[in-house]
Design a protein around this motif. Structure first.
Motif, PDB file in Angstrom:
ATOM      1  N   ALA A   1       1.004  -1.098   0.057  1.00 23.50           N
ATOM      2  CA  ALA A   1      -0.043  -0.027   0.003  1.00 23.50           C
ATOM      3  C   ALA A   1       1.101   1.154  -0.078  1.00 23.50           C
ATOM      4  N   ALA A   2       0.580   2.344  -0.279  1.00 28.26           N
ATOM      5  CA  ALA A   2       1.026   3.243  -0.647  1.00 28.26           C
ATOM      6  C   ALA A   2       1.236   4.142   0.916  1.00 28.26           C
ATOM      7  N   PHE A  36      -3.440   5.720  -9.603  1.00 27.44           N
ATOM      8  CA  PHE A  36      -2.597   5.063  -8.898  1.00 27.44           C
ATOM      9  C   PHE A  36      -1.344   5.613  -8.306  1.00 27.44           C
ATOM     10  N   ASP A  45       2.499   1.116  -6.458  1.00 28.38           N
ATOM     11  CA  ASP A  45       2.040   0.818  -4.827  1.00 28.38           C
ATOM     12  C   ASP A  45       0.745   0.536  -4.873  1.00 28.38           C
ATOM     13  N   LYS A  46      -0.632   1.148  -5.378  1.00 25.96           N
ATOM     14  CA  LYS A  46      -1.705   0.896  -5.066  1.00 25.96           C
ATOM     15  C   LYS A  46      -2.670   1.737  -6.194  1.00 25.96           C
ATOM     16  N   LEU A  48      -5.916   3.153  -7.054  1.00 28.13           N
ATOM     17  CA  LEU A  48      -6.949   4.087  -6.433  1.00 28.13           C
ATOM     18  C   LEU A  48      -8.348   4.132  -6.783  1.00 28.13           C
ATOM     19  N   LEU A  89      -6.799   8.322   1.758  1.00 31.01           N
ATOM     20  CA  LEU A  89      -5.776   7.105   1.684  1.00 31.01           C
ATOM     21  C   LEU A  89      -5.944   6.354   3.070  1.00 31.01           C
ATOM     22  N   ASN A  92      -9.640   4.575   2.542  1.00 30.87           N
ATOM     23  CA  ASN A  92      -9.892   4.036   1.227  1.00 30.87           C
ATOM     24  C   ASN A  92     -11.215   4.352   0.838  1.00 30.87           C
TER      25      ASN A  92
END
Length: 265
Positions: A1-2, A36, A45-46, A48, A89, A92
């Motif tokens: 995860a970021a 992302f 990383d992630k 979004l 973040l 989420n």
């Protein structure tokens, strides 16, 4: 995860937040755009957002815990619908910001993280607005002509934007106080160039002005256009950096204006 708090590596924030029309795993081109986060070495990383809509213009909040964006929803009752919002973040969650307009774009955080400046179309023209995230109150800052691409200064007291209020289809760079007062042009766009005069192009479009981290300079993308016999007009986009008083500007990207490349940074 970021990480919710990006670190600084050689003056560049990491992770980066990216809007892309390509599948981050396969490289396949998509119909829509996703957001992302990505490390400077290209590591993803992630993811979004999903791939159902087109997400644009992502930007970190001052505390680096949220990411703002605008999303292209498409046509809604014959009106093209674009909305602004942000992603938390920590939880989420994705939140859309409610405005009275169908078309909202290019949000930019205030340095205190309590307000967002954005452009919206009221059905007649594009103007600059600010929404207070604590009260949901929306204030209009510009009223003349067309105004777009707002960016909040790191000091919080000024907002830069582009405007075509003086000439149709010629966009120049303007600066105003955060409350909308003292609006002034700092980088004029100039329509007109002699045939084949490569050293003196017309500067028709100034786009996407962005403050430097120290708030002393603004970088912009400028369309340079020169009329030529075989193509009528040849254009190329180049980066310029300008001081806040507008007295000094510098073209950052060298190159031959005869080479047409609209994707030149």
């Amino acid at each position: 995860a970021a990480s919710p708090t990006p670190t600084i590596d050689d003056g560049i924030y990491a992770p980066l937040v990216i809007s892309s029309q390509f599948n981050i795993e396969t490289g396949e081109e998509l119909e829509n755009r996703m957001l992302f986060t990505m490390q400077l070495d290209g590591t993803i990383d992630k993811l979004l957002t999903d791939t159902e809509l087109r997400y644009y213009s992502p930007g970190w909040s001052p505390d680096c815990r949220m990411i703002t964006f605008f999303v292209d929803v498409g046509y809604k009752e014959n009106i093209y619908d674009t909305r602004i919002g942000f992603i938390d973040l920590d939880t989420n969650t994705l939140t859309e910001i409610s405005t009275p307009f169908e078309r909202n774009r290019y949000p930019s955080w205030s340095p205190d993280g309590r307000r967002i400046v954005f452009e919206a179309n009221d059905g007649h023209s594009w103007q600059i607005y600010v929404v207070d995230l604590d009260t949901d109150e929306i204030s209009q800052l510009t009223f003349e002509g067309e105004n777009q691409y707002p960016d909040w200064s790191p000091t919080g007291d000024q907002i830069v934007f582009v405007s075509s209020r003086d000439k149709v289809d010629v966009w120049s760079v303007w600066l105003m106080n955060a409350d909308g007062s003292d609006q002034r042009e700092i980088f004029p766009a100039i329509r007109g160039s002699e045939l084949g005069d490569w050293d003196n192009p017309s500067l028709n479009w100034a786009l996407d002005p962005t403050f430097s981290p120290n708030g002393k300079f603004i970088v912009i993308s400028v369309e340079e256009a020169v009329p030529v016999l075989e193509l009528n007009e040849r254009t190329v986009f180049k980066l310029y950096i300008i001081e806040l008083d507008g007295l000094n500007s510098q073209r950052l990207i060298p190159g031959d204006r005869r080479i047409t490349n609209r994707n030149d940074p």
